[in-house]
Design a protein around this motif. Structure first.
Motif, PDB file in Angstrom:
ATOM      1  N   VAL A  18       5.776   3.851   3.486  1.00 45.16           N
ATOM      2  CA  VAL A  18       4.991   2.626   3.622  1.00 45.16           C
ATOM      3  C   VAL A  18       3.614   2.785   2.975  1.00 45.16           C
ATOM      4  CG1 VAL A  18       6.165   1.962   5.755  1.00 45.16           C
ATOM      5  CG2 VAL A  18       4.036   3.252   5.890  1.00 45.16           C
ATOM      6  N   GLY A  19       2.961   1.684   2.770  1.00 41.62           N
ATOM      7  CA  GLY A  19       1.597   1.724   2.263  1.00 41.62           C
ATOM      8  C   GLY A  19       1.350   0.897   1.025  1.00 41.62           C
ATOM      9  N   GLY A  20       2.400   0.631   0.259  1.00 42.17           N
ATOM     10  CA  GLY A  20       2.242  -0.202  -0.929  1.00 42.17           C
ATOM     11  C   GLY A  20       1.144   0.300  -1.844  1.00 42.17           C
ATOM     12  N   LEU A  21       0.230  -0.575  -2.194  1.00 43.16           N
ATOM     13  CA  LEU A  21      -0.826  -0.205  -3.146  1.00 43.16           C
ATOM     14  C   LEU A  21      -1.796   0.824  -2.589  1.00 43.16           C
ATOM     15  CD1 LEU A  21      -3.794  -1.694  -2.469  1.00 43.16           C
ATOM     16  CD2 LEU A  21      -2.466  -3.669  -3.084  1.00 43.16           C
ATOM     17  N   TRP A  22      -1.785   1.062  -1.279  1.00 41.92           N
ATOM     18  CA  TRP A  22      -2.701   2.048  -0.687  1.00 41.92           C
ATOM     19  C   TRP A  22      -2.205   3.480  -0.836  1.00 41.92           C
ATOM     20  CZ3 TRP A  22      -7.383   0.605   0.111  1.00 41.92           C
ATOM     21  CH2 TRP A  22      -7.656  -0.729   0.396  1.00 41.92           C
ATOM     22  N   ARG A  23      -1.000   3.642  -1.343  1.00 42.74           N
ATOM     23  CA  ARG A  23      -0.470   4.993  -1.505  1.00 42.74           C
ATOM     24  C   ARG A  23      -1.285   5.766  -2.544  1.00 42.74           C
ATOM     25  NH1 ARG A  23       3.970   6.177   0.904  1.00 42.74           N
ATOM     26  NH2 ARG A  23       4.495   7.801  -0.571  1.00 42.74           N
ATOM     27  N   GLY A  24      -1.473   7.042  -2.309  1.00 42.91           N
ATOM     28  CA  GLY A  24      -2.229   7.887  -3.223  1.00 42.91           C
ATOM     29  C   GLY A  24      -1.381   8.527  -4.295  1.00 42.91           C
ATOM     30  N   ASP A  25      -0.081   8.234  -4.289  1.00 47.46           N
ATOM     31  CA  ASP A  25       0.796   8.814  -5.308  1.00 47.46           C
ATOM     32  C   ASP A  25       0.964   7.827  -6.467  1.00 47.46           C
ATOM     33  OD1 ASP A  25       2.514   6.867  -4.291  1.00 47.46           O
ATOM     34  OD2 ASP A  25       3.780   8.296  -3.224  1.00 47.46           O
ATOM     35  N   ALA A  26       1.914   8.107  -7.350  1.00 48.37           N
ATOM     36  CA  ALA A  26       2.119   7.269  -8.530  1.00 48.37           C
ATOM     37  C   ALA A  26       2.521   5.837  -8.175  1.00 48.37           C
ATOM     38  CB  ALA A  26       3.177   7.904  -9.431  1.00 48.37           C
ATOM     39  N   ALA A  27       3.049   5.608  -6.981  1.00 50.25           N
ATOM     40  CA  ALA A  27       3.460   4.266  -6.568  1.00 50.25           C
ATOM     41  C   ALA A  27       2.276   3.399  -6.155  1.00 50.25           C
ATOM     42  CB  ALA A  27       4.461   4.358  -5.411  1.00 50.25           C
ATOM     43  N   GLY A  28       1.183   4.015  -5.795  1.00 51.11           N
ATOM     44  CA  GLY A  28       0.018   3.275  -5.315  1.00 51.11           C
ATOM     45  C   GLY A  28      -0.984   2.958  -6.411  1.00 51.11           C
ATOM     46  N   LYS A  29      -2.058   2.339  -6.003  1.00 53.35           N
ATOM     47  CA  LYS A  29      -3.094   1.928  -6.957  1.00 53.35           C
ATOM     48  C   LYS A  29      -4.467   2.445  -6.535  1.00 53.35           C
ATOM     49  CE  LYS A  29      -0.171  -0.574  -9.249  1.00 53.35           C
ATOM     50  NZ  LYS A  29       0.424  -0.031 -10.434  1.00 53.35           N
ATOM     51  N   THR A  30      -4.526   3.555  -5.826  1.00 55.04           N
ATOM     52  CA  THR A  30      -5.803   4.104  -5.384  1.00 55.04           C
ATOM     53  C   THR A  30      -6.152   5.347  -6.192  1.00 55.04           C
ATOM     54  OG1 THR A  30      -4.828   5.518  -3.679  1.00 55.04           O
ATOM     55  CG2 THR A  30      -5.406   3.272  -3.031  1.00 55.04           C
ATOM     56  N   TRP A  31      -7.364   5.816  -6.017  1.00 55.83           N
ATOM     57  CA  TRP A  31      -7.825   7.049  -6.659  1.00 55.83           C
ATOM     58  C   TRP A  31      -8.540   7.879  -5.607  1.00 55.83           C
ATOM     59  CZ3 TRP A  31      -9.318   2.124  -7.553  1.00 55.83           C
ATOM     60  CH2 TRP A  31     -10.618   1.771  -7.220  1.00 55.83           C
ATOM     61  N   ASN A  32      -8.736   9.139  -5.886  1.00 50.65           N
ATOM     62  CA  ASN A  32      -9.263  10.082  -4.889  1.00 50.65           C
ATOM     63  C   ASN A  32     -10.585   9.656  -4.276  1.00 50.65           C
ATOM     64  OD1 ASN A  32      -7.052  11.723  -5.195  1.00 50.65           O
ATOM     65  ND2 ASN A  32      -8.046  13.109  -6.625  1.00 50.65           N
ATOM     66  N   ALA A  33     -11.488   9.100  -5.049  1.00 54.76           N
ATOM     67  CA  ALA A  33     -12.825   8.769  -4.540  1.00 54.76           C
ATOM     68  C   ALA A  33     -12.931   7.343  -3.999  1.00 54.76           C
ATOM     69  CB  ALA A  33     -13.858   8.972  -5.641  1.00 54.76           C
ATOM     70  N   LEU A  34     -11.809   6.624  -3.922  1.00 54.14           N
ATOM     71  CA  LEU A  34     -11.854   5.236  -3.481  1.00 54.14           C
ATOM     72  C   LEU A  34     -12.414   5.109  -2.071  1.00 54.14           C
ATOM     73  CD1 LEU A  34      -9.512   2.392  -4.051  1.00 54.14           C
ATOM     74  CD2 LEU A  34      -9.931   2.973  -1.687  1.00 54.14           C
ATOM     75  N   CYS A  35     -13.327   4.173  -1.912  1.00 57.88           N
ATOM     76  CA  CYS A  35     -13.872   3.806  -0.603  1.00 57.88           C
ATOM     77  C   CYS A  35     -13.756   2.293  -0.524  1.00 57.88           C
ATOM     78  CB  CYS A  35     -15.326   4.243  -0.484  1.00 57.88           C
ATOM     79  SG  CYS A  35     -16.052   3.833   1.100  1.00 57.88           S
ATOM     80  N   THR A  36     -13.126   1.783   0.514  1.00 61.74           N
ATOM     81  CA  THR A  36     -12.903   0.340   0.601  1.00 61.74           C
ATOM     82  C   THR A  36     -14.213  -0.423   0.713  1.00 61.74           C
ATOM     83  OG1 THR A  36     -12.761   0.274   3.014  1.00 61.74           O
ATOM     84  CG2 THR A  36     -10.718   0.705   1.817  1.00 61.74           C
ATOM     85  N   ASN A  37     -14.164  -1.680   0.308  1.00 53.23           N
ATOM     86  CA  ASN A  37     -15.308  -2.556   0.515  1.00 53.23           C
ATOM     87  C   ASN A  37     -15.069  -3.466   1.725  1.00 53.23           C
ATOM     88  OD1 ASN A  37     -13.413  -4.240  -0.603  1.00 53.23           O
ATOM     89  ND2 ASN A  37     -14.778  -5.160  -2.096  1.00 53.23           N
ATOM     90  N   LEU A  38     -14.027  -3.160   2.464  1.00 51.57           N
ATOM     91  CA  LEU A  38     -13.719  -3.841   3.714  1.00 51.57           C
ATOM     92  C   LEU A  38     -13.959  -2.865   4.853  1.00 51.57           C
ATOM     93  CD1 LEU A  38     -10.323  -5.412   2.641  1.00 51.57           C
ATOM     94  CD2 LEU A  38     -12.533  -6.571   2.775  1.00 51.57           C
ATOM     95  N   SER A  39     -14.669  -3.303   5.850  1.00 53.34           N
ATOM     96  CA  SER A  39     -14.951  -2.390   6.951  1.00 53.34           C
ATOM     97  C   SER A  39     -13.724  -2.200   7.839  1.00 53.34           C
ATOM     98  CB  SER A  39     -16.114  -2.907   7.802  1.00 53.34           C
ATOM     99  OG  SER A  39     -15.675  -3.957   8.637  1.00 53.34           O
TER     100      SER A  39
END
Length: 95
Positions: free
Chosen positions: A24-45
């Protein structure tokens, strides 16, 4: 996603979640399936990006990282026993 699945289960339905990756996680996954990067910090609290019945821990930083969101979603799915409704490793090509 997970919220819709939980709501469906609460209404007595048996939903199916189709997930392209292996978890689970969709775009929040940290692997090739997701769209995040190591230093990502959300702009949503943590107060605005939480399920109403699953608040973030009080001692957690206000703006979670992508990895934190991924872990949060995994815990939510596990705590509400939603993984049994998920089919992983599939790609939806039409509806």
């Amino acid at each position: 996603g997970l919220g819709a699945c939980k709501a469906a289960v609460e209404e007595g339905l048996r939903p199916t979640i189709f997930e392209r990756s292996d978890g689970v996680g969709g775009l929040w996954r940290g692997d090739a399936a997701g769209k995040t990067w190591n230093a990502l910090c959300t702009n949503l609290s943590k107060y605005t990006c939480a399920f109403s019945d699953a608040p973030w821990p009080a001692d957690h930083k206000d703006f979670p990282s992508g990895a934190d969101v991924q872990s949060y979603l995994e815990r939510f799915a596990e705590n509400h026993k939603l993984l049994q409704f998920a089919t992983f490793g599939v790609r939806v090509t039409s509806v």
